[in-house]
Write a protein that holds these residues in place. Structure first.
Motif, PDB file in Angstrom:
ATOM      1  N   ASN A 166      15.029   2.131  -4.225  1.00 40.10           N
ATOM      2  CA  ASN A 166      14.882   3.022  -3.077  1.00 40.10           C
ATOM      3  C   ASN A 166      13.668   3.927  -3.289  1.00 40.10           C
ATOM      4  N   TRP A 167      12.525   3.302  -3.524  1.00 34.33           N
ATOM      5  CA  TRP A 167      11.282   4.033  -3.790  1.00 34.33           C
ATOM      6  C   TRP A 167      10.841   4.848  -2.572  1.00 34.33           C
ATOM      7  N   SER A 168      11.254   4.409  -1.373  1.00 37.40           N
ATOM      8  CA  SER A 168      10.838   5.094  -0.149  1.00 37.40           C
ATOM      9  C   SER A 168      11.824   6.181   0.290  1.00 37.40           C
ATOM     10  N   ASN A 169      12.833   6.448  -0.558  1.00 44.55           N
ATOM     11  CA  ASN A 169      13.799   7.530  -0.305  1.00 44.55           C
ATOM     12  C   ASN A 169      14.505   7.372   1.038  1.00 44.55           C
ATOM     13  N   GLY A 170      14.964   6.166   1.311  1.00 47.73           N
ATOM     14  CA  GLY A 170      15.695   5.909   2.537  1.00 47.73           C
ATOM     15  C   GLY A 170      17.082   6.513   2.508  1.00 47.73           C
ATOM     16  N   SER A 171      17.558   6.959   3.669  1.00 48.67           N
ATOM     17  CA  SER A 171      18.884   7.567   3.776  1.00 48.67           C
ATOM     18  C   SER A 171      19.926   6.545   4.222  1.00 48.67           C
ATOM     19  N   PHE A 172      21.155   6.751   3.774  1.00 48.36           N
ATOM     20  CA  PHE A 172      22.266   5.864   4.084  1.00 48.36           C
ATOM     21  C   PHE A 172      23.421   6.674   4.663  1.00 48.36           C
ATOM     22  N   TYR A 173      24.109   6.104   5.651  1.00 49.14           N
ATOM     23  CA  TYR A 173      25.348   6.695   6.127  1.00 49.14           C
ATOM     24  C   TYR A 173      26.434   6.366   5.110  1.00 49.14           C
ATOM     25  N   ASN A 174      27.241   7.369   4.774  1.00 47.02           N
ATOM     26  CA  ASN A 174      28.284   7.190   3.766  1.00 47.02           C
ATOM     27  C   ASN A 174      29.662   7.182   4.418  1.00 47.02           C
ATOM     28  N   VAL A 175      30.422   6.129   4.184  1.00 51.74           N
ATOM     29  CA  VAL A 175      31.767   6.008   4.759  1.00 51.74           C
ATOM     30  C   VAL A 175      32.740   5.550   3.682  1.00 51.74           C
ATOM     31  N   GLN A 213       2.075  10.354  -9.736  1.00 50.62           N
ATOM     32  CA  GLN A 213       1.476  10.251 -11.076  1.00 50.62           C
ATOM     33  C   GLN A 213       2.231   9.288 -11.987  1.00 50.62           C
ATOM     34  N   GLY A 214       2.690   8.187 -11.381  1.00 50.71           N
ATOM     35  CA  GLY A 214       3.375   7.159 -12.150  1.00 50.71           C
ATOM     36  C   GLY A 214       4.843   7.428 -12.383  1.00 50.71           C
ATOM     37  N   LYS A 215       5.347   8.556 -11.902  1.00 52.20           N
ATOM     38  CA  LYS A 215       6.770   8.896 -12.091  1.00 52.20           C
ATOM     39  C   LYS A 215       7.582   8.376 -10.906  1.00 52.20           C
ATOM     40  N   ALA A 216       7.427   7.114 -10.611  1.00 52.32           N
ATOM     41  CA  ALA A 216       8.121   6.489  -9.490  1.00 52.32           C
ATOM     42  C   ALA A 216       8.189   4.992  -9.739  1.00 52.32           C
ATOM     43  N   GLN A 217       8.981   4.326  -8.928  1.00 54.73           N
ATOM     44  CA  GLN A 217       9.146   2.885  -9.062  1.00 54.73           C
ATOM     45  C   GLN A 217       7.969   2.148  -8.426  1.00 54.73           C
ATOM     46  N   PHE A 218       7.357   1.262  -9.202  1.00 58.01           N
ATOM     47  CA  PHE A 218       6.386   0.331  -8.618  1.00 58.01           C
ATOM     48  C   PHE A 218       6.727  -1.057  -9.137  1.00 58.01           C
ATOM     49  N   SER A 219       7.291  -1.864  -8.265  1.00 60.63           N
ATOM     50  CA  SER A 219       7.705  -3.207  -8.651  1.00 60.63           C
ATOM     51  C   SER A 219       7.725  -4.062  -7.398  1.00 60.63           C
ATOM     52  N   GLU A 220       8.192  -5.292  -7.529  1.00 59.59           N
ATOM     53  CA  GLU A 220       8.289  -6.174  -6.375  1.00 59.59           C
ATOM     54  C   GLU A 220       9.494  -5.852  -5.499  1.00 59.59           C
ATOM     55  N   GLY A 221      10.417  -5.044  -6.019  1.00 53.76           N
ATOM     56  CA  GLY A 221      11.666  -4.784  -5.319  1.00 53.76           C
ATOM     57  C   GLY A 221      11.524  -3.849  -4.133  1.00 53.76           C
ATOM     58  N   PRO A 246       0.813  -1.225   0.000  1.00 51.16           N
ATOM     59  CA  PRO A 246       0.000   0.000   0.000  1.00 51.16           C
ATOM     60  C   PRO A 246       0.843   1.270   0.000  1.00 51.16           C
ATOM     61  N   LYS A 247       1.979   1.245   0.687  1.00 52.65           N
ATOM     62  CA  LYS A 247       2.878   2.397   0.696  1.00 52.65           C
ATOM     63  C   LYS A 247       3.475   2.631  -0.697  1.00 52.65           C
ATOM     64  N   LYS A 248       3.877   1.540  -1.347  1.00 51.92           N
ATOM     65  CA  LYS A 248       4.391   1.652  -2.709  1.00 51.92           C
ATOM     66  C   LYS A 248       3.333   2.208  -3.650  1.00 51.92           C
ATOM     67  N   ALA A 249       2.110   1.706  -3.489  1.00 49.64           N
ATOM     68  CA  ALA A 249       1.015   2.129  -4.358  1.00 49.64           C
ATOM     69  C   ALA A 249       0.719   3.613  -4.182  1.00 49.64           C
ATOM     70  N   GLU A 250       0.681   4.073  -2.943  1.00 51.16           N
ATOM     71  CA  GLU A 250       0.420   5.487  -2.683  1.00 51.16           C
ATOM     72  C   GLU A 250       1.519   6.366  -3.276  1.00 51.16           C
ATOM     73  N   ASN A 251       2.762   5.947  -3.109  1.00 54.43           N
ATOM     74  CA  ASN A 251       3.889   6.695  -3.665  1.00 54.43           C
ATOM     75  C   ASN A 251       3.774   6.782  -5.186  1.00 54.43           C
ATOM     76  N   PHE A 252       3.388   5.677  -5.823  1.00 57.13           N
ATOM     77  CA  PHE A 252       3.288   5.600  -7.282  1.00 57.13           C
ATOM     78  C   PHE A 252       2.151   6.482  -7.794  1.00 57.13           C
ATOM     79  N   VAL A 253       0.998   6.427  -7.137  1.00 53.48           N
ATOM     80  CA  VAL A 253      -0.162   7.201  -7.577  1.00 53.48           C
ATOM     81  C   VAL A 253       0.049   8.693  -7.350  1.00 53.48           C
ATOM     82  N   MET A 254       0.523   9.062  -6.171  1.00 54.52           N
ATOM     83  CA  MET A 254       0.676  10.479  -5.859  1.00 54.52           C
ATOM     84  C   MET A 254       1.802  11.125  -6.671  1.00 54.52           C
TER      85      MET A 254
END
Length: 373
Positions: A220-229, A89-97, A79-87
């Motif tokens: 990274n459809w949910s825009n998660g942040s990573f520590y960079n080292v 307007q399809g300019k986002a990743q929607f897949s099983e990944g 549902p989170k992926k679906a909301e991200n994809f719809v809002m």
């Protein structure tokens, strides 16, 4: 005749000195984890590998061996992926990944349940296959997006949820486990897992070291942040974690011909002519620098296409280090060596590990201080 024997002897000597030995591995570190299972015909390695990682964490924290439901997390992430994809307007990743932090986000919001409480299999199904589910969801979402003239009603979210219920089952609000009644949140509390205790770490030069940034990769459809080292510190974190009883979650590239679940090894031969031969025997490997890693990422030779679970260290007959990595493709011996594990060489890990996730206590003190963990 003597000359013939002499040259034949030279020929045998040449074969002996040039032929490569088959791999002979000895175990150095082997941390406890749950059995290897198969993700079936799904693209949900992110949930299977991270669930395995959390299962090892539960063993470390409580001594309990719990088979977590991978599909409970999948069911609550769609549902989170679906909301991200719809809002968008399809300019986002929607897949099983997805990525490891998607599991952590789901755990934080929806808790955990054991496999026996939610299998994600309906009726007589024995194996996961999400081909139809994804096709139906994708078609629904694209219909909503392609009809902007009609106002999008709140019903679309209920429709998505209903489809997920049909294919995976509805979410349990309460369930029994070992004679006790739990909710997903009370079950999470029992495991002693704390979602905020986990950190995602990567190593790329297009962002400042010792900072956090959003890693721009497709899953990274949910825009998660990573520590960079720096690369050496990311590798040191893996070793430090394993040496101190912590397993490590891994996002990596397995598209290389020098990765083989069938042979159970992943290597980066120094000479590309040895790519296939190096799957069966020891060959010299390429030295991996930070610059080369960056170049291979930016030219798309390194992509994030699979998540796995690092559980130990093994060494070959020359004393060379490899990482024992748990896969989620099952244990069929014809397709998966080492009981479903793949041994990653140091070179392969340096080049093809997109990121790792570890408990914050597993990070070396000097790195932890720089990251303000």
């Amino acid at each position: 005749m003597k000359k013939l024997l002499f040259f034949f002897g030279i020929f045998l000597t040449t074969l002996t000195t040039t032929a490569q030995e088959a791999y002979k591995f000895t175990t150095e570190i082997d941390l406890e984890t749950t059995p290897v299972i198969s993700q079936g015909r799904t693209g949900t390695c992110w949930s299977f590998s991270t669930s395995s990682f959390l299962e090892s964490e539960i063993i470390r924290l409580t001594g309990k061996k719990i088979d977590l439901s991978e599909m409970y997390t999948v069911r609550n992430t769609y549902p989170k992926k679906a909301e991200n994809f719809v809002m968008r307007q399809g300019k986002a990743q929607f897949s099983e990944g997805g990525l490891a932090h998607d599991v952590i986000n789901s755990v934080r919001a929806y808790g955990l349940v054991p496999q026996e409480a939610y299998s994600g299999l309906i009726a007589s199904e024995e194996k996961h296959n999400h081909a139809e589910l994804v096709t139906v969801l994708q078609s629904m979402l694209e219909t909503y997006i392609d009809n902007p003239a009609q106002q999008l009603s709140p019903k679309w979210k209920k429709a998505v949820s209903s489809v997920l219920d049909v294919y995976l089952g509805s979410n349990p609000s309460t369930f029994q486990y070992e004679g006790k009644s739990y909710t997903p949140q009370s079950f999470l509390k029992m495991t002693k897992l704390i979602p905020d205790d986990y950190a995602s770490i990567t190593s790329f030069t297009h962002a400042p070291f010792y900072s956090k940034f959003i890693l721009n990769i497709p899953d990274n459809w949910s825009n998660g942040s990573f520590y960079n080292v720096p690369l050496d510190e990311m590798m040191a974190t893996i070793v430090h974690a394993l040496e101190n009883g912590f397993t490590v979650e891994l996002d990596c590239d397995v598209s290389e011909r020098s990765f083989s679940s069938k042979d159970g090894v992943a290597v980066i031969p120094e000479d590309s002519k040895n790519t296939i031969k190096a799957l069966q025997g020891v060959y010299p490997e390429r030295s991996i620098t930070q610059a080369y890693r960056q170049a291979e990422f930016e030219n798309y030779n390194t992509t994030d296409d699979h998540l796995m679970h690092i559980t130990g260290i093994v060494r070959d007959q020359n004393g060379t280090k490899y990482y024992k990595v748990k896969n989620s493709w099952g244990t069929d011996e014809k397709r998966n060596a080492n009981g479903g594990y793949v041994y990653f060489s140091e070179a392969y890990m340096k080049l093809k590990a997109i990121s790792i996730m570890v408990h914050k206590d597993a990070v070396p003190k000097n790195t932890s201080k720089k990251l303000a963990l």
